[in-house]
Design a protein around this motif. Structure first.
Motif, short mmCIF file in Angstrom:
data_model
loop_
_atom_site.label_atom_id
_atom_site.label_comp_id
_atom_site.label_asym_id
_atom_site.label_seq_id
_atom_site.Cartn_x
_atom_site.Cartn_y
_atom_site.Cartn_z
N LEU A 151 0.66 -1.24 0.20
CA LEU A 151 0.53 -0.40 0.22
C LEU A 151 1.18 1.27 -0.48
O LEU A 151 1.63 1.27 0.72
N GLU A 152 0.44 2.31 -0.86
CA GLU A 152 1.38 3.48 -0.54
C GLU A 152 0.55 4.90 -0.85
O GLU A 152 -0.70 4.43 -2.19
N LEU A 153 1.15 5.55 -0.69
CA LEU A 153 0.37 6.99 -0.84
C LEU A 153 0.21 7.56 -1.81
O LEU A 153 2.72 7.48 -1.84
N LYS A 154 -0.18 8.43 -2.38
CA LYS A 154 0.40 9.29 -3.80
C LYS A 154 0.88 10.77 -2.88
O LYS A 154 0.04 11.57 -2.32
N LYS A 155 2.20 11.62 -3.12
CA LYS A 155 2.79 12.86 -1.94
C LYS A 155 2.01 14.01 -3.40
O LYS A 155 2.15 13.02 -4.71
N PRO A 156 1.53 14.16 -3.38
CA PRO A 156 0.72 16.05 -3.95
C PRO A 156 2.32 16.32 -4.36
O PRO A 156 3.21 16.28 -4.59
N SER A 157 1.88 16.94 -5.74
CA SER A 157 2.50 17.15 -6.68
C SER A 157 3.46 18.51 -6.38
O SER A 157 3.20 19.42 -5.88
N GLY A 158 5.23 18.50 -6.39
CA GLY A 158 5.59 19.48 -6.21
C GLY A 158 7.14 19.32 -4.92
O GLY A 158 6.49 18.29 -4.73
N SER A 159 7.32 19.86 -4.81
CA SER A 159 8.55 19.80 -3.33
C SER A 159 7.53 20.18 -2.15
O SER A 159 7.15 20.85 -1.97
N TRP A 160 8.33 19.46 -1.41
CA TRP A 160 7.54 19.20 -0.04
C TRP A 160 7.83 20.81 0.68
O TRP A 160 9.08 21.81 1.02
N ASN A 161 6.70 21.64 0.98
CA ASN A 161 7.04 23.01 1.91
C ASN A 161 5.32 22.98 2.72
O ASN A 161 4.74 21.63 3.33
N ASP A 162 4.99 23.93 3.60
CA ASP A 162 4.02 23.81 5.01
C ASP A 162 2.95 23.43 3.88
O ASP A 162 2.02 22.81 4.35
N LYS A 163 2.64 24.25 2.57
CA LYS A 163 1.61 24.20 2.01
C LYS A 163 0.75 22.62 1.19
O LYS A 163 -0.27 22.18 1.83
N LEU A 164 2.13 21.78 0.93
CA LEU A 164 2.15 20.10 0.29
C LEU A 164 1.78 19.40 1.76
O LEU A 164 0.89 18.65 1.99
N ILE A 165 2.25 19.91 2.37
CA ILE A 165 2.33 19.15 4.41
C ILE A 165 0.93 19.14 4.37
O ILE A 165 -0.01 17.77 4.50
N HIS A 166 0.05 20.53 4.10
CA HIS A 166 -1.60 21.03 4.71
C HIS A 166 -1.84 19.90 3.85
O HIS A 166 -3.34 19.40 4.31
N VAL A 167 -2.10 19.96 2.64
CA VAL A 167 -2.67 19.71 1.07
C VAL A 167 -2.38 17.94 1.89
O VAL A 167 -3.85 17.27 1.30
N PHE A 168 -1.31 17.62 1.65
CA PHE A 168 -1.69 15.83 2.24
C PHE A 168 -2.13 16.05 3.38
O PHE A 168 -3.04 13.95 3.81
N SER A 169 -1.74 15.49 4.53
CA SER A 169 -2.50 15.99 5.79
C SER A 169 -4.20 16.08 5.26
O SER A 169 -4.95 15.18 6.06
N LYS A 170 -4.89 16.75 4.87
CA LYS A 170 -6.05 17.55 4.66
C LYS A 170 -6.92 16.20 4.05
O LYS A 170 -7.60 15.63 4.76
N ARG A 171 -5.74 15.72 3.15
CA ARG A 171 -6.59 14.14 2.36
C ARG A 171 -6.48 12.84 2.98
O ARG A 171 -7.57 12.58 3.02
N LEU A 172 -5.59 12.17 4.60
CA LEU A 172 -5.85 11.67 5.01
C LEU A 172 -6.77 12.36 6.20
O LEU A 172 -7.46 11.68 7.21
N ASN A 173 -7.16 13.45 6.92
CA ASN A 173 -8.04 13.84 7.55
C ASN A 173 -7.46 13.88 8.37
O ASN A 173 -7.77 13.40 9.50
N VAL A 174 -6.07 14.02 8.70
CA VAL A 174 -5.07 14.36 9.63
C VAL A 174 -5.64 15.65 10.55
O VAL A 174 -5.31 16.80 10.30
N HIS A 175 -5.49 15.13 11.73
CA HIS A 175 -5.78 16.75 13.00
C HIS A 175 -4.90 17.28 12.93
O HIS A 175 -3.57 16.73 13.66
N PHE A 176 -4.64 18.62 12.47
CA PHE A 176 -3.35 19.46 12.16
C PHE A 176 -3.56 20.43 12.17
O PHE A 176 -3.15 21.48 11.36
N PRO A 177 -4.23 20.63 13.69
CA PRO A 177 -4.32 22.05 13.91
C PRO A 177 -3.65 23.25 13.83
O PRO A 177 -2.01 23.00 14.62
#
Length: 237
Positions: free
Chosen positions: A129-155
């Protein structure tokens, strides 16, 4: 399994050890004190190269820890039956699985969906099982997108929001966006290692590192809690 928190702590300590070395070299150069390794005298050129290496090193922390987070979430999820997954988990599995045939024709895309449906209907644990990384280099905005996709609670607390807010000194980017852009410039040859961080003081690099690692500590706490509390399941508490 090494936890995300421990992995980040280890990499953080390693980064600051190299930062301390570069800072010591800067202090010697500013003081005018000669410093050599064997018969090789160290100069400002060496310091500039070390500063660029620190930028690359710092971004590698973000990339490595996010890659590990994706791997550990995948390892945890695949131990459970798809029938127990949350809707967010199922969607992210399908996002990766369907992407394998996205460039194919109608029959190929149908085959991908058909095989995925058979796997889900079997209600058995997945072999991989693999997860798909959001397109682009990792930064806070991409990490937010990824966490939101999985519904990770990250206030974002006020302190986190303040420390990673966009700033003029970063070209109106957030610290992590600036870091990713600068690292890419060095890694892809748009800047040499001598010019990669020549506009940044050691204090600038330290401030960038502190903001980046502060954010990553909170992010990894969120992802670690997501795994520990099995939030990828539909009936997670």
């Amino acid at each position: 399994m090494t936890t995300l928190r421990n992995a980040l702590d280890e990499r953080k300590d390693n980064f600051y050890a190299h930062f301390t070395l570069a800072k010591a070299l800067e202090e010697h150069l500013v003081a005018g004190a000669p410093l050599s390794i064997g018969e090789t005298p160290l100069s400002a050129h060496h310091l500039l190269t070390m500063k660029s290496a620190l930028i690359v090193h710092l971004y590698n922390i973000v990339e490595a820890i996010m890659s590990q987070a994706m791997d550990e979430i995948g390892e945890a999820v695949k131990l459970s039956s798809p029938s127990d997954w949350s809707n967010d988990t199922l969607r992210e599995w399908l996002r990766f699985y369907a992407s394998k045939g996205i460039d194919g024709g109608e029959d190929k895309r149908l085959k991908v969906v058909h095989v995925a449906a058979l796997k889900l209907l079997a209600k058995e644990t997945m072999e991989d099982l693999e997860l798909k990384k959001p397109s682009g280099s990792w930064n806070d905005k991409l990490i937010h997108v990824f966490s939101k996709r999985l519904n990770v609670h990250f206030p974002l607390t006020e302190e986190i929001a303040r420390r990673i807010s966009a700033s003029g000194k970063y070209g109106d980017k957030t610290p992590l966006e600036f870091l990713a852009d600068r690292r890419n410039a060095i890694a892809h040859g748009r800047r040499t290692f001598e010019s990669g961080a020549n506009d940044l003081t050691m204090a600038d690099i330290e401030e960038l590192a502190d903001a980046t690692i502060y954010y990553m500590e909170h992010a990894m706490n969120a992802f670690q809690s997501y795994i520990d509390d099995r939030k990828y399941l539909a009936d997670a508490v």
